[in-house]
Design an enzyme around this catalytic site. Structure first.
Site, PDB file in Angstrom:
ATOM      1  NE  ARG A   1      -2.869   0.434   3.372  1.00  0.00           N
ATOM      2  CZ  ARG A   1      -2.229   0.759   4.497  1.00  0.00           C
ATOM      3  NH1 ARG A   1      -1.610   1.921   4.596  1.00  0.00           N
ATOM      4  NH2 ARG A   1      -2.212  -0.054   5.520  1.00  0.00           N
TER       5      ARG A   1
ATOM      6  CG  ASP B   1      -6.432  16.658 -15.946  1.00  0.00           C
ATOM      7  OD1 ASP B   1      -5.759  15.992 -16.735  1.00  0.00           O
ATOM      8  OD2 ASP B   1      -7.482  16.248 -15.412  1.00  0.00           O
TER       9      ASP B   1
HETATM   10  C1  LIG Z   1      -9.216  15.078 -18.085  1.00  0.00           C
HETATM   11  C2  LIG Z   1      -9.510  13.998 -17.097  1.00  0.00           C
HETATM   12  N1  LIG Z   1      -8.936  14.046 -15.887  1.00  0.00           N
HETATM   13  C3  LIG Z   1      -9.190  13.087 -14.950  1.00  0.00           C
HETATM   14  C4  LIG Z   1     -10.046  12.032 -15.212  1.00  0.00           C
HETATM   15  C5  LIG Z   1     -10.311  11.001 -14.145  1.00  0.00           C
HETATM   16  O1  LIG Z   1      -9.604   9.824 -14.431  1.00  0.00           O
HETATM   17  P1  LIG Z   1     -10.081   8.342 -14.085  1.00  0.00           P
HETATM   18  O2  LIG Z   1     -11.274   8.016 -14.933  1.00  0.00           O
HETATM   19  O3  LIG Z   1      -8.878   7.513 -14.403  1.00  0.00           O
HETATM   20  O4  LIG Z   1     -10.427   8.305 -12.630  1.00  0.00           O
HETATM   21  C6  LIG Z   1     -10.652  11.935 -16.463  1.00  0.00           C
HETATM   22  C7  LIG Z   1     -11.566  10.816 -16.781  1.00  0.00           C
HETATM   23  O5  LIG Z   1     -12.276  10.805 -17.765  1.00  0.00           O
HETATM   24  C8  LIG Z   1     -10.381  12.951 -17.440  1.00  0.00           C
HETATM   25  O6  LIG Z   1     -10.951  12.923 -18.662  1.00  0.00           O
END
Ligand SMILES: Cc1ncc(COP(=O)(O)O)c(C=O)c1O
Length: 393
Positions: A50, A176
């Site tokens: 973990r 992101d």
């Molecule tokens: C731009 C973006 N960030 C984060 C995520 C979240 O990721 P996960 O689906 O792997 O939890 C997504 C999921 O679609 C996404 O499109």
């Protein structure tokens, strides 16, 4: 690994070395819960899976190298990474400024799960410099979180501007980078403090796993993310990490091809009489095309569009395609078609969806690696079938 800045070589070699005991070229899947210790307090860097696992560590080294940073922490999903980010850096009363069009799960996490704990989230149009500046300066702002291009409207946020605004307000900037990956966009070169990934998407790339990562050049932030992950129990499984390590090897090749195919399909959609609006950052008609050219090396794999005839027309198209799969997810080898309003962004309140431009008729296409002519043929015949049904009704 030889010292190189070439991303194709990094994708193949960074973070992995032949197994010293067997010579195995690929990093093994260390499918183990625990690790024996030589003496009390003496271990080889791993104690319990973990907290850390050698296969996951290999993926972390590769992802950090791909983004051009020192550290990465891998999680069971992208949303687990987002959760660790907010839990690790925010406390009651802290405020985070976010792009209003972000992945729906990020919105739900803040509005439904973290708001009751006193975290304040301001969703604003970060593609508009004045609106963005006002929101950050209104302060105090602890964190600025941008998604660029934003899912699913593909609006861009200027990362260099975001960095300037965040740092002037003593806030950290999180980007992101799921939609473009470090192959097409380099947030750390533009001043980001943390990069987030859903590795579920292009990095693993084959619709085979879910996973996430937080990447940073800052040791203290990295230690905090590791600590939150250990405390909340959200590490990635060794098998998923191993699959992601294999997927990452071809990331540069794949994402460039995804992007090339997407441009061809976006051009087809743009001239089609039944398509009302096409949003694709690589098209000259894209309102922020200048920023596309400055900030990303190509348009990416996602296209958003609206079919003439409104919401029902879009839904009919999505129900009629045969090669494109009607499914949630993006960034995989197979072309996926999605209805954001009822699928990926259904958790976003209707008013926020409307203000962010996520109309009920918006269709999102994640262009895969098929020959683009076949995807175009599929879309074309689905559009024809739709017209035939409308005429016979
Ligand atoms: C731009 C973006 N960030 C984060 C995520 C979240 O990721 P996960 O689906 O792997 O939890 C997504 C999921 O679609 C996404 O499109």
């Amino acid at each position: 690994m030889a010292n190189t800045k070439n991303i194709e070589t990094i994708a193949l070699h960074a973070g992995a070395a032949p197994d010293p005991t067997t010579g195995a070229l690929l990093t093994p899947i260390y499918q183990t819960t625990t690790y024996t210790q030589e003496a009390v307090g003496v271990d080889k860097g791993y104690t319990y899976s973990r907290a850390g696992n050698p296969t996951v560590s290999a993926l972390e080294r590769r992802l950090a190298a791909l983004e051009g940073a020192e550290y990465a922490t891998c999680f069971s999903t992208g949303l687990a990474a987002t959760t660790a980010l907010f839990l690790g850096l925010l406390k009651a009363g802290d405020r985070v400024v976010l792009s209003e069009a972000v992945y729906g799960g990020t919105v739900r996490l803040l509005r439904e799960i973290l708001a009751p704990f006193g975290v304040i989230a301001d969703f604003v149009d970060t593609s508009n410099a004045d609106v963005f500046r006002t929101a950050v300066e209104r302060g105090p702002t602890k964190l600025v979180f941008i998604e660029t291009p934003a899912n699913p409207t593909l609006k861009l946020t200027d990362i260099a501007l975001a960095s300037e605004l965040s740092h002037r307000a003593n806030a950290l900037l999180v980007v992101d980078n799921t939609l473009l990956t470090p192959v097409l966009q380099r947030p750390f070169d533009l001043g980001a403090d943390v990069v987030l990934h859903s590795t579920t998407k292009f990095i693993e790339g084959h619709n085979a796993t879910v996973g996430g990562a937080l990447i940073t050049p800052d040791r203290e932030l990295h230690e905090r993310f590791d600590y939150v992950r250990k405390s909340t129990g959200t590490i990635q499984s060794p098998f998923d990490a191993w699959l992601t390590l294999q997927g990452a090897k071809t990331l540069p090749l794949r994402i460039r091809q995804h992007s090339e195919n997407a441009l061809e399909i976006a051009r087809f959609l743009e001239q089609h009489p039944q398509i009302e609006r096409v949003i694709y950052p690589g098209l000259e008609s894209f309102p922020q095309y200048e920023l596309t050219k400055r900030q990303q090396s190509s348009g990416g794999a996602l296209i958003a569009f609206e079919v003439a005839g409104g919401t029902q027309a879009g839904i009919d198209l999505m129900n009629s395609v045969k090669l494109c799969a009607l499914a949630e997810n993006l960034g995989a080898a197979e072309t996926l078609i999605t209805h954001p309003a009822s699928m990926t962004h259904s958790a976003v309140p209707a008013a926020q969806r409307a203000s962010a431009g996520i109309t009920d008729g918006l269709v999102r296409l994640s262009v895969g690696l098929e020959n683009p002519a076949d995807v175009i043929a599929d879309l074309e015949s689905a559009l024809e079938r739709r017209v035939a049904v409308a005429h016979s009704a």
